[in-house]
Write a protein that holds these residues in place. Structure first.
Motif, short mmCIF file in Angstrom:
data_model
loop_
_atom_site.label_atom_id
_atom_site.label_comp_id
_atom_site.label_asym_id
_atom_site.label_seq_id
_atom_site.Cartn_x
_atom_site.Cartn_y
_atom_site.Cartn_z
N UNK A 43 0.81 -1.22 0.00
CA UNK A 43 0.00 0.00 0.00
C UNK A 43 0.85 1.27 0.00
N UNK A 44 2.11 1.15 0.46
CA UNK A 44 2.99 2.31 0.56
C UNK A 44 4.24 2.07 -0.26
N UNK A 45 4.64 3.08 -1.03
CA UNK A 45 5.80 2.96 -1.89
C UNK A 45 6.85 3.99 -1.44
N UNK A 46 7.98 3.46 -0.97
CA UNK A 46 9.04 4.35 -0.50
C UNK A 46 9.70 5.10 -1.66
N UNK A 47 10.03 4.39 -2.74
CA UNK A 47 10.65 5.06 -3.89
C UNK A 47 10.36 4.30 -5.17
N UNK A 48 10.27 5.06 -6.26
CA UNK A 48 10.11 4.51 -7.60
C UNK A 48 11.09 5.24 -8.51
N UNK A 49 12.00 4.46 -9.14
CA UNK A 49 13.01 5.02 -10.03
C UNK A 49 12.90 4.34 -11.39
N UNK A 50 12.74 5.15 -12.43
CA UNK A 50 12.59 4.62 -13.78
C UNK A 50 13.57 5.34 -14.71
N UNK A 51 14.38 4.55 -15.42
CA UNK A 51 15.32 5.11 -16.39
C UNK A 51 15.14 4.41 -17.72
N UNK A 52 14.72 5.17 -18.72
CA UNK A 52 14.57 4.66 -20.07
C UNK A 52 15.72 5.16 -20.93
N UNK A 53 16.28 4.27 -21.76
CA UNK A 53 17.51 4.60 -22.45
C UNK A 53 17.38 5.08 -23.87
N UNK A 54 17.90 4.31 -24.81
CA UNK A 54 18.14 4.78 -26.18
C UNK A 54 16.88 5.03 -26.99
N UNK A 55 15.77 4.38 -26.64
CA UNK A 55 14.57 4.57 -27.44
C UNK A 55 13.34 4.70 -26.55
N UNK A 56 12.37 5.44 -27.05
CA UNK A 56 11.14 5.63 -26.29
C UNK A 56 10.17 4.50 -26.61
N UNK A 57 9.79 3.72 -25.59
CA UNK A 57 8.88 2.60 -25.84
C UNK A 57 7.54 3.07 -26.38
N UNK A 58 7.04 2.37 -27.36
CA UNK A 58 5.75 2.73 -27.94
C UNK A 58 4.62 2.58 -26.92
N UNK A 59 4.74 1.56 -26.07
CA UNK A 59 3.69 1.29 -25.10
C UNK A 59 3.98 1.88 -23.72
N UNK A 60 4.86 2.85 -23.65
CA UNK A 60 5.20 3.47 -22.36
C UNK A 60 4.03 4.31 -21.87
N UNK A 61 3.50 3.94 -20.73
CA UNK A 61 2.37 4.66 -20.14
C UNK A 61 2.85 5.35 -18.87
N UNK A 62 3.56 6.46 -19.06
CA UNK A 62 4.16 7.17 -17.92
C UNK A 62 3.08 7.70 -16.98
N UNK A 63 1.99 8.18 -17.55
CA UNK A 63 0.90 8.70 -16.71
C UNK A 63 0.39 7.62 -15.77
N UNK A 64 0.26 6.41 -16.28
CA UNK A 64 -0.22 5.29 -15.46
C UNK A 64 0.80 4.91 -14.40
N UNK A 65 2.08 4.91 -14.75
CA UNK A 65 3.13 4.55 -13.79
C UNK A 65 3.17 5.53 -12.63
N UNK A 66 3.16 6.81 -12.97
CA UNK A 66 3.26 7.85 -11.93
C UNK A 66 1.99 7.88 -11.08
N UNK A 67 0.84 7.71 -11.70
CA UNK A 67 -0.42 7.69 -10.96
C UNK A 67 -0.44 6.54 -9.97
N UNK A 68 0.09 5.38 -10.40
CA UNK A 68 0.17 4.22 -9.51
C UNK A 68 1.02 4.54 -8.29
N UNK A 69 2.14 5.23 -8.52
CA UNK A 69 3.02 5.60 -7.41
C UNK A 69 2.35 6.59 -6.48
N UNK A 70 1.64 7.55 -7.03
CA UNK A 70 0.94 8.55 -6.20
C UNK A 70 -0.14 7.87 -5.35
N UNK A 71 -0.84 6.90 -5.94
CA UNK A 71 -1.86 6.16 -5.19
C UNK A 71 -1.26 5.41 -4.00
#
Length: 388
Positions: A43-71
């Motif tokens: 229920x509680x997330x101390x830290x979330x670290x995401x590093x994407x490299x050479x290419x931007x994933x087509x299916x990258x849902x950053x809004x969903x990832x960050x919203x999940x962390x905020x929740x």
């Protein structure tokens, strides 16, 4: 999971998650992120670290990832999207609800991220923030972001050539440490920086290619490191410092001030490189002797260092004033510019050695850079000059 079945789902209760995409990876981490965050049970997330490299994933849902962390009441969020904008010209936006996260304490945003701050933004717990080469929606986004952080203590801003911001204003009463770096030599227009944060104790500004600085209201400042292009240096804004390092390019004048707490001073003159033609122009030090000797020289200053000493008339006059009035001075380190020949350096060192020093315990130390770029101590210099 392979060694024991009871470990199979232990990972989904972890509170610290880090996803890093290697530049050599054949597949991106986007699919793993989507699935693992969906299965996460903590229920509680101390830290979330995401590093994407050479290419931007087509299916990258950053809004969903960050919203999940905020929740999950995330306390630290670090996002680094290091794919080239030339290939992927669209920056990545964050969800609006991110800007109202009540639990976020530490934030790091790097590279291709769009800072688009809503009018009702509020990050009541954020204490540390690093903005590295991000893009702002408009001129006011940076100001709105800072104003939404009432307890911010540490701020690092690293800027790139194009970020939609020409005027940067840092007005945060709670701020204690500020680092501002801008190395964009090919910028189109001159940028400005205004700092008005009375709680600052540590200030670092590095912009060797031109920023118009306005710095004021810093009664608690203990340490300052400045490397900027400026026509006038208002030293009164730094009168409370204990440790001061200056590298002022194209400085025409410097106002007098009483540095009553100063313990250590480092000063350097630099060669300004034109960003397009890469030609070098030497801007000599312009200095007028004050009518009274500052109290910091008479009773406080113990260590004095001068990098890139050029040997000009006013430089020598300034150094003479320092040595003749610094009663507590223990060491004075002088680095002579590299373009002098060995014999000229030897003569300059002998001249400086003969200057009067009011402090009988003051030791004059020299360093010199030779053609190979190596920095040598005083004894090494003497050896090179054939004196040892």
């Amino acid at each position: 999971m392979v060694l024991s079945k009871r470990w199979r789902f232990v990972w989904n209760m972890m509170t610290k998650l880090e996803y890093t995409e290697s530049y050599k990876a054949e597949k991106n981490v986007s699919d793993l992120l989507n699935k693992s965050l969906q299965l996460l049970k903590t229920p509680l997330l101390e830290s979330l670290r995401i590093q994407l490299g050479k290419q931007r994933p087509v299916d990258a849902d950053v809004v969903k990832w960050v919203s999940n962390a905020v929740n999950r009441c995330v306390r630290e969020l670090k996002l680094k999207f290091d794919f080239p904008l030339t290939t992927y010209p669209t920056t990545t936006s964050l969800p609006k609800r991110f800007y109202t996260c009540k639990t976020l304490v530490k934030l790091t945003l790097s590279y291709n991220i769009l800072v688009d701050v809503p009018s009702k933004a509020c990050l009541p717990s954020l204490q540390s923030m690093c903005l590295k080469c991000v893009v702002y929606k408009d001129q006011d986004s940076h100001v709105m972001l800072l104003s939404s952080c009432p307890v911010l203590k540490d701020l690092v801003v690293v800027r790139k050539t194009v970020d939609n911001m020409t005027r940067s204003s840092v007005k945060v009463p709670s701020l204690q440490r500020l680092t501002y770096i801008d190395c964009s030599a090919d910028r189109v227009s001159r940028r400005s920086l205004a700092v008005d944060s009375p709680g600052l104790s540590c200030l670092n500004i590095f912009d060797p290619f031109g920023v118009n600085c306005s710095i004021q209201n810093m009664p608690r400042l203990d340490e300052a490191v400045l490397s900027v292009v400026t026509s006038r240096f208002d030293s009164k804004s730094f009168s409370s410092v204990m440790f001061l390092s200056l590298c002022l390019i194209q400085v025409a004048s410097c106002s007098a001030s009483n540095f009553s707490r100063l313990v250590e001073l480092k000063a350097a003159s630099m060669l300004l490189r034109a960003s397009l033609a890469y030609t070098e122009t030497d801007y000599s030090l312009s200095w007028e002797q004050p009518s009274t000797v500052p109290g910091c020289l008479l009773s406080h200053l113990e260590i004095f260092e001068w990098a890139e000493f050029g040997g000009g008339l006013q430089e020598k006059q300034f150094l003479t004033f320092i040595l003749a009035n610094s009663a507590c001075l223990k060491t004075a380190g002088i680095s002579i510019r590299s373009f002098y020949h060995i014999k000229a350096k030897q003569e300059m060192m002998e001249e400086l050695e003969s200057m009067y020093r009011v402090s009988v315990s003051c030791q004059l130390l020299f360093t010199a850079k030779f053609s190979n770029g190596d920095s040598n101590s005083y004894s090494d210099c003497l050896n090179a000059f054939g004196l040892l």
